[in-house]
Design a protein around this motif. Structure first.
Motif, mmCIF file in Angstrom:
data_model
loop_
_atom_site.group_PDB
_atom_site.id
_atom_site.type_symbol
_atom_site.label_atom_id
_atom_site.label_comp_id
_atom_site.label_asym_id
_atom_site.label_seq_id
_atom_site.Cartn_x
_atom_site.Cartn_y
_atom_site.Cartn_z
ATOM 1 N N VAL A 69 2.304 5.743 -19.362
ATOM 2 C CA VAL A 69 3.442 6.073 -18.242
ATOM 3 C C VAL A 69 3.802 4.862 -17.543
ATOM 4 C CG1 VAL A 69 2.143 7.719 -16.650
ATOM 5 C CG2 VAL A 69 4.728 7.660 -17.062
ATOM 6 N N ASP A 70 4.938 3.830 -17.436
ATOM 7 C CA ASP A 70 4.869 3.225 -16.222
ATOM 8 C C ASP A 70 5.830 3.718 -15.148
ATOM 9 O OD1 ASP A 70 3.561 1.332 -16.516
ATOM 10 O OD2 ASP A 70 4.876 1.291 -18.965
ATOM 11 N N PHE A 71 5.588 3.767 -13.719
ATOM 12 C CA PHE A 71 6.647 3.348 -12.676
ATOM 13 C C PHE A 71 6.638 2.173 -12.013
ATOM 14 C CE2 PHE A 71 4.284 7.740 -13.318
ATOM 15 C CZ PHE A 71 5.474 8.340 -12.912
ATOM 16 N N SER A 72 8.102 1.751 -11.538
ATOM 17 C CA SER A 72 8.408 1.083 -11.043
ATOM 18 C C SER A 72 9.763 1.063 -9.875
ATOM 19 C CB SER A 72 9.086 -0.294 -11.501
ATOM 20 O OG SER A 72 9.630 -1.376 -11.179
ATOM 21 N N TYR A 73 9.509 0.562 -8.442
ATOM 22 C CA TYR A 73 9.940 0.456 -7.264
ATOM 23 C C TYR A 73 10.279 -1.374 -6.845
ATOM 24 C CZ TYR A 73 12.496 2.093 -3.261
ATOM 25 O OH TYR A 73 13.221 2.784 -2.503
ATOM 26 N N PRO A 74 11.490 -1.565 -5.981
ATOM 27 C CA PRO A 74 11.702 -2.463 -6.150
ATOM 28 C C PRO A 74 11.572 -2.568 -4.206
ATOM 29 C CG PRO A 74 13.729 -2.317 -6.257
ATOM 30 C CD PRO A 74 13.194 -0.667 -6.914
ATOM 31 N N VAL A 75 10.692 -3.590 -3.783
ATOM 32 C CA VAL A 75 10.292 -3.498 -2.376
ATOM 33 C C VAL A 75 10.433 -4.570 -1.980
ATOM 34 C CG1 VAL A 75 8.618 -2.727 -0.033
ATOM 35 C CG2 VAL A 75 8.890 -1.248 -2.233
ATOM 36 N N LEU A 76 10.873 -5.563 -0.598
ATOM 37 C CA LEU A 76 10.809 -6.571 -0.450
ATOM 38 C C LEU A 76 11.388 -7.638 -1.108
ATOM 39 C CD1 LEU A 76 8.950 -6.266 2.817
ATOM 40 C CD2 LEU A 76 11.210 -6.085 2.816
ATOM 41 N N GLY A 77 12.056 -7.930 -2.565
ATOM 42 C CA GLY A 77 12.065 -8.537 -3.374
ATOM 43 C C GLY A 77 11.156 -8.887 -4.631
ATOM 44 N N PHE A 78 10.507 -7.714 -4.385
ATOM 45 C CA PHE A 78 8.805 -7.337 -5.489
ATOM 46 C C PHE A 78 9.358 -6.646 -6.431
ATOM 47 C CE2 PHE A 78 7.199 -11.012 -2.274
ATOM 48 C CZ PHE A 78 6.749 -11.081 -3.094
ATOM 49 N N ASP A 79 8.842 -6.031 -7.116
ATOM 50 C CA ASP A 79 8.753 -5.107 -8.132
ATOM 51 C C ASP A 79 7.791 -4.673 -7.970
ATOM 52 O OD1 ASP A 79 11.659 -4.574 -8.734
ATOM 53 O OD2 ASP A 79 11.502 -6.581 -10.324
ATOM 54 N N LEU A 80 7.471 -4.059 -7.541
ATOM 55 C CA LEU A 80 6.332 -2.724 -7.211
ATOM 56 C C LEU A 80 6.118 -2.309 -8.621
ATOM 57 C CD1 LEU A 80 5.507 -1.999 -4.281
ATOM 58 C CD2 LEU A 80 5.261 -4.379 -5.133
ATOM 59 N N TYR A 81 5.228 -1.910 -9.135
ATOM 60 C CA TYR A 81 4.480 -1.154 -10.547
ATOM 61 C C TYR A 81 2.630 -0.310 -10.651
ATOM 62 C CZ TYR A 81 2.064 -4.670 -13.022
ATOM 63 O OH TYR A 81 1.098 -5.866 -13.132
ATOM 64 N N ALA A 82 3.117 0.711 -11.419
ATOM 65 C CA ALA A 82 1.790 1.308 -11.826
ATOM 66 C C ALA A 82 1.995 2.150 -12.607
ATOM 67 C CB ALA A 82 1.600 2.264 -10.428
ATOM 68 N N GLY A 83 0.762 2.782 -13.408
ATOM 69 C CA GLY A 83 1.071 2.992 -15.044
ATOM 70 C C GLY A 83 -0.509 3.517 -15.163
ATOM 71 N N ILE A 101 -9.634 5.553 -21.292
ATOM 72 C CA ILE A 101 -8.590 5.957 -19.756
ATOM 73 C C ILE A 101 -7.942 4.193 -18.640
ATOM 74 C CG2 ILE A 101 -7.043 7.801 -18.162
ATOM 75 C CD1 ILE A 101 -8.385 9.166 -19.953
ATOM 76 N N ASP A 102 -6.689 3.985 -19.103
ATOM 77 C CA ASP A 102 -6.739 2.173 -18.011
ATOM 78 C C ASP A 102 -5.353 2.694 -16.708
ATOM 79 O OD1 ASP A 102 -8.265 1.216 -20.022
ATOM 80 O OD2 ASP A 102 -6.015 0.705 -20.326
ATOM 81 N N VAL A 103 -5.978 2.680 -15.904
ATOM 82 C CA VAL A 103 -5.055 3.165 -14.423
ATOM 83 C C VAL A 103 -4.951 1.485 -14.045
ATOM 84 C CG1 VAL A 103 -4.481 4.119 -12.356
ATOM 85 C CG2 VAL A 103 -5.700 5.033 -14.260
ATOM 86 N N TYR A 104 -3.662 1.126 -13.560
ATOM 87 C CA TYR A 104 -3.050 -0.073 -13.168
ATOM 88 C C TYR A 104 -2.139 -0.179 -12.031
ATOM 89 C CZ TYR A 104 0.448 0.265 -16.661
ATOM 90 O OH TYR A 104 1.370 1.235 -17.975
ATOM 91 N N GLY A 105 -2.008 -1.853 -11.226
ATOM 92 C CA GLY A 105 -0.938 -1.472 -10.630
ATOM 93 C C GLY A 105 -0.282 -3.023 -10.028
ATOM 94 N N GLY A 106 0.091 -3.700 -9.695
ATOM 95 C CA GLY A 106 1.238 -4.861 -9.644
ATOM 96 C C GLY A 106 2.085 -4.943 -8.491
ATOM 97 N N ALA A 107 2.438 -6.481 -8.670
ATOM 98 C CA ALA A 107 3.762 -6.737 -8.602
ATOM 99 C C ALA A 107 4.219 -7.870 -8.832
ATOM 100 C CB ALA A 107 3.324 -7.168 -7.029
#
Length: 284
Positions: A69-83, A101-107
């Motif tokens: 599962v992945d989530f993304s949301y735009p903030v100040l020119g960056f697409d922040l994601y987590a999953g 089990i992997d948990v990750y995030g980034g921009a």
């Protein structure tokens, strides 16, 4: 970013599903902060089956189920994601049976044809005592992905390069890949929903502590790997795609090391692996 190649494909699907509210090319809107909206959230999920679990040229499990599962949301020119991504073996064919089990995030920042991705991932192995390895490890990564469609007559090869550092294993990885979603349906029957995703990749990995921080002997390994996959994909609806195909990976190196009590330590599994898999993707 997790499973660089696996995630590369997942994130490409996620990018495609993001709406046009995201920022790029030096534009930094504040709308998503001052006026947050669920309509700006992108969600991508999938459930897959793989007859082998091979990661960076190393086989860790046999037949497995792999939800994501992945989530993304735009903030100040960056697409922040987590999953999150998981591997759950349902049958072991070579003694390997790694649950993960992997948990990750980034921009991600987009400028012109390039996407800059900076991310973090935590790997957790809930049954590490059965596997004989460490219970968890963590890494950071930075990568560039390019959209070549403006330069190749509409053909987007999605070339990418990633550098990863895992500070638990003291591991450095450099991986490159090229992917193309061939519109075979349009070429043959005029069906835009039928495509042929193709991915080719190669990488170099060097780890000084293959046993991590589990208290065992430190053992360094260095190896190269190349591989690829060919799938047939069909978009059932705008939000759901089903796909399946074959994969191959070859590893060179990784068998070096000192003998200990008569045993020669080597990387898990065979140097050459050929397997198949499929999945169902949902994106909103």
């Amino acid at each position: 970013m997790k499973k660089t190649i696996a995630t590369f494909s997942a994130m490409m699907a996620l990018f495609a599903s993001m709406n046009t509210a995201k920022a790029q090319d030096g534009f930094f809107p504040v709308d998503s902060i001052v006026d947050p909206s669920l309509s700006l959230v992108s969600v991508s999920t999938s459930v897959g089956y793989e007859s082998q679990y091979v990661f960076r040229g190393v086989k860790y499990a046999g037949h497995s189920i792999q939800p994501k599962v992945d989530f993304s949301y735009p903030v100040l020119g960056f697409d922040l994601y987590a999953g999150a991504w998981s591997n759950f073996p349902i049958k072991s064919t070579s003694g390997s049976n790694l649950k993960e089990i992997d948990v990750y995030g980034g921009a991600i920042y987009t400028y012109g044809m390039a996407k800059l991705d900076v991310g973090y991932i935590c790997y957790w192995y809930p049954e590490s005592s059965d596997w004989g390895g460490i219970s968890r490890d963590m890494e950071v990564n930075v990568g560039l992905t390019f959209d070549t469609s403006a330069y190749l007559g509409g053909i987007n090869l999605n070339p990418s390069i990633y550098y990863t550092y895992n500070w638990i294993l003291k591991q450095q990885v450099v991986e490159i890949s090229v992917g193309y979603n061939a519109p075979i349906g349009e070429w043959t029957f005029g069906w835009s929903k039928l495509t042929l995703p193709i991915t080719i990749y190669g990488g170099y990995s060097s780890a000084a502590r293959m046993n991590g921080d589990d208290g065992g002997r430190d053992e360094g390994k260095t190896w190269w790997y190349v591989g690829g996959s060919v799938d047939i994909a069909y978009a059932i609806t705008e939000y759901c795609t089903i796909s399946g195909g074959v994969r191959y990976c070859h590893r060179t190196g990784g068998n070096e090391g000192e003998n200990y009590d008569g045993f020669h330590y080597a990387l898990e599994g065979r140097a050459d692996n050929f397997w198949f898999g499929g999945k169902v993707d949902f994106g909103f």
